[in-house]
Design an enzyme around this catalytic site. Sequence first.
Site, PDB file in Angstrom:
ATOM      1  N   GLU A  84       0.274 -57.197 -10.989  1.00 26.15           N
ATOM      2  CA  GLU A  84      -0.779 -58.027 -10.404  1.00 26.15           C
ATOM      3  C   GLU A  84      -1.096 -59.206 -11.305  1.00 26.15           C
ATOM      4  OE1 GLU A  84      -0.670 -54.767 -11.060  1.00 26.15           O
ATOM      5  OE2 GLU A  84      -2.321 -53.740 -10.071  1.00 26.15           O
ATOM      6  N   CYS A 108      -5.384 -51.236 -11.303  1.00 29.75           N
ATOM      7  CA  CYS A 108      -6.252 -50.645 -12.324  1.00 29.75           C
ATOM      8  C   CYS A 108      -7.556 -51.448 -12.395  1.00 29.75           C
ATOM      9  CB  CYS A 108      -5.551 -50.625 -13.688  1.00 29.75           C
ATOM     10  SG  CYS A 108      -5.358 -52.257 -14.451  1.00 29.75           S
ATOM     11  N   CYS A 111      -7.016 -55.111 -13.671  1.00 32.95           N
ATOM     12  CA  CYS A 111      -6.371 -55.963 -12.662  1.00 32.95           C
ATOM     13  C   CYS A 111      -7.308 -56.236 -11.493  1.00 32.95           C
ATOM     14  CB  CYS A 111      -5.059 -55.345 -12.189  1.00 32.95           C
ATOM     15  SG  CYS A 111      -3.744 -55.486 -13.427  1.00 32.95           S
TER      16      CYS A 111
END
Length: 125
Positions: A84, A108, A111
């Site tokens: 990402e 996560c 991100c």
Amino acid sequence: MNLDDRPDWDTYFLGIAQAVALRGDCRRCRVGAVVVGPDRRIRSTGYNGSYPGGPSCSAGECPRCQSEVPSGASYEDCIETHAEANALLYADWLGCQDATIYITRSPCKDCTKLIRSSGIRKVVY
């Protein structure tokens, strides 16, 4: 070819994200991401990997992958940049406004913050 067999847009772009993930360098999990503008045009792609010329996870140079740490933990020991983040690094800021990011797995926490700050409106994984 039957036009009813065409994938919907989410399926189509997730398939592209899966193809991008094949370039990932992580021994544990390859991840791909695709940033798509509101006009359904690809703005950027990214996969998880180290910086250009940097250490390689697939060559055994990542401390996190060498350890027995459980999935989702100790990212500070990882040498890789997430898919990402790489997709956002290579995207034009204006191209991210109101865009969608397609990712092969849930982003996560870090991100997710990057995605929210980029102007991307929708996340599909």
